[in-house]
Design a protein around this motif. Structure first.
Motif, PDB file in Angstrom:
ATOM      1  N   VAL A  19       0.900  -1.391  -0.225  1.00 40.77           N
ATOM      2  CA  VAL A  19       0.088   0.166   0.368  1.00 40.77           C
ATOM      3  C   VAL A  19       0.760   1.168  -0.019  1.00 40.77           C
ATOM      4  CG1 VAL A  19      -1.874   1.314   1.153  1.00 40.77           C
ATOM      5  CG2 VAL A  19      -1.907  -1.375   1.454  1.00 40.77           C
ATOM      6  N   TYR A  20       0.467   2.213  -0.862  1.00 37.62           N
ATOM      7  CA  TYR A  20       1.397   3.465  -0.673  1.00 37.62           C
ATOM      8  C   TYR A  20       0.122   4.674  -0.403  1.00 37.62           C
ATOM      9  CZ  TYR A  20       3.850   0.452  -4.145  1.00 37.62           C
ATOM     10  OH  TYR A  20       4.587  -0.319  -4.857  1.00 37.62           O
ATOM     11  N   GLN A  21       0.588   5.742  -0.043  1.00 34.68           N
ATOM     12  CA  GLN A  21      -0.048   6.797   0.075  1.00 34.68           C
ATOM     13  C   GLN A  21      -0.541   7.191  -1.180  1.00 34.68           C
ATOM     14  OE1 GLN A  21      -0.472   9.219   3.167  1.00 34.68           O
ATOM     15  NE2 GLN A  21      -2.178   9.437   1.869  1.00 34.68           N
ATOM     16  N   GLY A  28       0.913  13.875  -0.725  1.00 33.84           N
ATOM     17  CA  GLY A  28      -0.205  12.791  -0.267  1.00 33.84           C
ATOM     18  C   GLY A  28      -1.625  13.379   0.068  1.00 33.84           C
ATOM     19  N   LEU A  29      -2.428  12.706  -0.143  1.00 33.39           N
ATOM     20  CA  LEU A  29      -3.803  12.913   0.084  1.00 33.39           C
ATOM     21  C   LEU A  29      -4.395  12.031   1.387  1.00 33.39           C
ATOM     22  CD1 LEU A  29      -6.424  14.377  -0.879  1.00 33.39           C
ATOM     23  CD2 LEU A  29      -7.032  12.264  -2.058  1.00 33.39           C
ATOM     24  N   ALA A  30      -4.594  12.833   2.453  1.00 31.97           N
ATOM     25  CA  ALA A  30      -4.541  12.184   3.691  1.00 31.97           C
ATOM     26  C   ALA A  30      -5.491  11.022   3.649  1.00 31.97           C
ATOM     27  CB  ALA A  30      -5.462  13.204   4.862  1.00 31.97           C
ATOM     28  N   LYS A 187      -7.688   8.889  10.190  1.00 33.42           N
ATOM     29  CA  LYS A 187      -6.418   8.263  10.629  1.00 33.42           C
ATOM     30  C   LYS A 187      -6.296   6.743  10.572  1.00 33.42           C
ATOM     31  CE  LYS A 187      -5.498  12.261  13.605  1.00 33.42           C
ATOM     32  NZ  LYS A 187      -5.894  12.766  14.773  1.00 33.42           N
ATOM     33  N   ALA A 188      -5.477   6.110  11.009  1.00 31.10           N
ATOM     34  CA  ALA A 188      -5.513   4.561  11.366  1.00 31.10           C
ATOM     35  C   ALA A 188      -5.292   4.069   9.731  1.00 31.10           C
ATOM     36  CB  ALA A 188      -6.388   4.118  11.787  1.00 31.10           C
ATOM     37  N   PHE A 189      -4.513   4.656   8.628  1.00 33.23           N
ATOM     38  CA  PHE A 189      -3.896   4.076   7.607  1.00 33.23           C
ATOM     39  C   PHE A 189      -5.331   3.591   6.848  1.00 33.23           C
ATOM     40  CE2 PHE A 189      -1.503  -0.039   6.021  1.00 33.23           C
ATOM     41  CZ  PHE A 189      -0.892   0.619   4.885  1.00 33.23           C
ATOM     42  N   ILE A 190      -5.483   2.351   6.329  1.00 34.16           N
ATOM     43  CA  ILE A 190      -6.759   2.058   5.572  1.00 34.16           C
ATOM     44  C   ILE A 190      -7.954   1.835   6.214  1.00 34.16           C
ATOM     45  CG2 ILE A 190      -5.189   1.356   3.254  1.00 34.16           C
ATOM     46  CD1 ILE A 190      -5.420  -1.515   4.130  1.00 34.16           C
ATOM     47  N   GLU A 195     -12.562   6.769   0.215  1.00 30.85           N
ATOM     48  CA  GLU A 195     -12.734   5.831  -0.893  1.00 30.85           C
ATOM     49  C   GLU A 195     -12.634   4.640  -0.421  1.00 30.85           C
ATOM     50  OE1 GLU A 195     -10.818   6.928  -4.551  1.00 30.85           O
ATOM     51  OE2 GLU A 195     -11.198   4.975  -5.328  1.00 30.85           O
ATOM     52  N   PHE A 196     -13.392   3.494  -0.419  1.00 30.36           N
ATOM     53  CA  PHE A 196     -13.071   2.099  -0.071  1.00 30.36           C
ATOM     54  C   PHE A 196     -13.814   1.158  -0.825  1.00 30.36           C
ATOM     55  CE2 PHE A 196     -16.835   1.909   2.454  1.00 30.36           C
ATOM     56  CZ  PHE A 196     -17.442   3.296   2.587  1.00 30.36           C
TER      57      PHE A 196
END
Ligand code: GAP
Length: 442
Positions: A19-21, A28-30, A187-190, A195-196
């Motif tokens: 996974v990349y930012q 980056g987009l938060a 926060k907390a990465f993915i 967008e998910f």
């Protein structure tokens, strides 16, 4: 080992291409992340695992792939325009914005900012749907929403599926796809992103059977994560209290996972009653009732929904799989991924490049490619090659050595136990198939 830290996990994901930012070169987009070469394989494999579980292993569930953009009336009927809000507060001092449920209780009681201790405003309702326009004119008549859940695509196609797929109640419709929410706390990465992807299934039933099917799907969904190799001690159910229930739900349970940052929702199982079909019937003017010729009765079906986050499951699988132990006196990082979802199933190595070993190893790798995801590596000491595969969760490695040329046998190494067994080249595929079928996490 205990829980992996998020820093360790994020750094492994970046270093090994999971996974990349998003838009990293621009700072980056938060709230958005990109899945790299290994990440997309893992995500696709988890999706396939779920799809197979839902549509192949149940004879009464069919699939669907609805468009993300839908008629704006859908979101009025579904209640999202009116109700899909988060209560938000602002800090008068540092100007940061928070969801009220993300503020620790003792601070919320004092209306105190969790970042700077400043005074918080009273909550205001904030709609989570992303709005955009379709066509060249940006006016109210052209508003469309990016769907905040995939479920509505299923409800508006209920009649189509009943009329074309020869399904009979009880039956389900499954769908995997993108969803969008204008989340504030990302926060907390993915874990929580704007967008998910969701993996949702709507199970249509007679209203009198809602409790039975609700219990059935709760048990099935827990079993799914067990099959995926997730540690049972890190899974539990949490029932929604009246203040947590979504506007469409009569009863709701979160299947929670113990993430490195605490117990959080991984999937929701909801009794949505006839809320959605009834509302779409009212708003569209179409009859969405169902004629049950066995019961001799016409009714609007109830729906039991299972709603999992695909991208959140990727995080769960990675956090759960991460482990450290020791190999040859050195620390080993190993992802104990279920072989069915590991990005690479089998690494193939020649012990040395010369004397025809590379050619033999290549030919074995080519033969395995048709069925498994393979990786050929002839660079560096064999121990280092094993370590590289352990770190990305490759469950099997095949090594070709001088003996292989004489008796056409190879070494098959198992990632978790590091056990090495000598097997015939023609038995490799069968051995992998059997070990994958019987895989249990130690
Ligand atoms: N159709 C019902 C529904 O969408 P939900 O509890 O809001 O229910 C279901 O979402 C699942 O979708 C969650 O359990 C979670 O796994 C995933 N999900 C929801 N919001 C998310 C977000 N912002 N980022 C990542 N995953 C999310």
């Amino acid at each position: 080992m205990g829980q992996v830290s998020m820093d360790t996990l994020v750094s492994l994901c970046k270093r090994r291409g999971f996974v990349y930012q998003s838009s990293e070169i621009y700072g980056g987009l938060a709230s958005a992340w990109d899945y790299g070469p290994l990440g997309v394989e893992l995500k696709n494999n988890i999706q396939r695992f779920w799809w197979r579980e839902m549509t192949q292993l149940h004879d009464n569930i069919v699939g669907l792939d609805a468009a993300i953009l839908m008629h704006p009336r859908v979101w009025e009927a579904s209640g999202h325009v009116e109700n899909f809000h988060d209560p938000l507060v602002d800090c008068r001092q540092c100007k940061q914005r928070f969801r009220t449920d993300a503020i620790p209780e003792e601070l919320w009681a004092k209306r105190q900012c969790p970042e700077c201790g400043g005074q918080l405003t009273e909550p205001r309702q904030f709609n989570l749907m992303f709005k955009t326009h379709i066509g060249p004119v940006e006016d109210d008549a052209s508003i469309v929403y990016l769907r905040p859940e995939t479920a509505q695509g299923i409800y508006v196609n209920f009649k189509n599926v009943v009329q074309t797929a020869r399904v009979r109640i009880p039956f389900g419709i499954a769908q995997v796809g993108k969803a969008f929410r204008n989340e504030i706390t990302t926060k907390a990465f993915i874990f929580r992103t704007c967008e998910f992807e969701q993996m949702e299934m709507q199970f249509f039933i007679h209203p009198s059977e809602d409790e039975k099917w609700f219990e059935y799907w709760k048990a099935e969904r827990l079993e799914f994560y067990r099959k995926l190799g997730i540690r049972e001690s890190r899974l539990r159910f949490h029932q929604h209290g009246p203040d947590e229930l979504a506007h469409y739900a009569k009863v709701a349970f979160d299947l929670q996972y113990e993430f490195p940052f605490g117990w959080k929702e991984l999937e929701g199982v909801h009794n949505r009653t006839d809320y959605d079909l009834r509302r779409h019937g009212e708003y569209s003017g179409k009859d969405l009732s169902y004629l049950d010729d066995v019961r001799g009765e016409r009714f609007i079906p109830y729906v039991i929904e299972t709603s999992a986050g695909l991208t959140r499951t990727v995080l769960t699988v990675l956090a759960d799989a991460y482990d450290e132990d020791e190999a040859e006196g050195e620390k080993r990082v190993v992802l104990r991924l279920h072989p069915a979802v590991a990005p690479v199933t089998v690494g193939v190595f020649p012990l040395v490049k010369k004397d025809g070993l590379a050619e033999l190893a290549r030919s074995i790798e080519l033969a395995l490619r048709g069925e498994f995801s393979t990786f050929y590596d002839q660079g560096g000491a064999i121990g280092r090659r094993y370590r590289r595969q352990d770190e990305i969760g490759t469950p099997y490695c095949v090594t070709v050595d001088y003996q292989s040329k004489e008796d056409r046998t190879v070494t098959l190494r198992h990632r978790d136990s590091m056990e090495q067994v000598r097997i015939r080249i023609e038995d490799i595929a069968d051995t992998i198939r059997k070990a994958t079928r019987e895989y249990r996490r130690a």
